[in-house]
Design an enzyme around this catalytic site. Sequence first.
Site, short mmCIF file in Angstrom:
data_model
loop_
_atom_site.label_atom_id
_atom_site.label_comp_id
_atom_site.label_asym_id
_atom_site.label_seq_id
_atom_site.Cartn_x
_atom_site.Cartn_y
_atom_site.Cartn_z
CG HIS A 38 -1.87 -1.06 1.37
ND1 HIS A 38 -2.85 -1.31 0.42
CD2 HIS A 38 -2.05 -2.01 2.33
CE1 HIS A 38 -3.58 -2.35 0.80
NE2 HIS A 38 -3.11 -2.80 1.95
CB CYS A 83 -4.02 2.75 -1.51
SG CYS A 83 -2.91 1.38 -1.88
CG HIS A 86 -4.88 -1.88 -3.39
ND1 HIS A 86 -3.88 -1.88 -2.44
CD2 HIS A 86 -4.71 -3.02 -4.11
CE1 HIS A 86 -3.14 -2.99 -2.59
NE2 HIS A 86 -3.63 -3.68 -3.58
CG MET A 91 -7.18 1.57 0.03
SD MET A 91 -5.94 0.29 0.18
CE MET A 91 -5.18 0.80 1.73
#
Length: 98
Positions: A38, A83, A86, A91
């Site tokens: 991440h 992120c 993602h 995210m």
Amino acid sequence: AQIVKLGGDDGSLAFVPSKISVAAGEAIEFVNNAGFPHNIVFDEDAVPAGVDADAISYDDYLNSKGETVVRKLSTPGVYGVYCEPHAGAGMKMTITVQ
């Protein structure tokens, strides 16, 4: 400090919690919770005027569970964060600095 988990306890691709409020200058600890890669990118179109999104972002990946990045935001306003790997999975989070 406020703690934000990168990845839910259930393995979800999410910032937990997805919305926080902090005082200006208060530490925010981003902690990799799941062991997936991440990062923490502040959206240049979703930060207060005059804030350099690149300067406060953490583009490198946190790969291991427990890896932590601390940020302190001094300019009041609303910050959008995502992120990079993602973002397509949703995210994202919002930080409000008082």
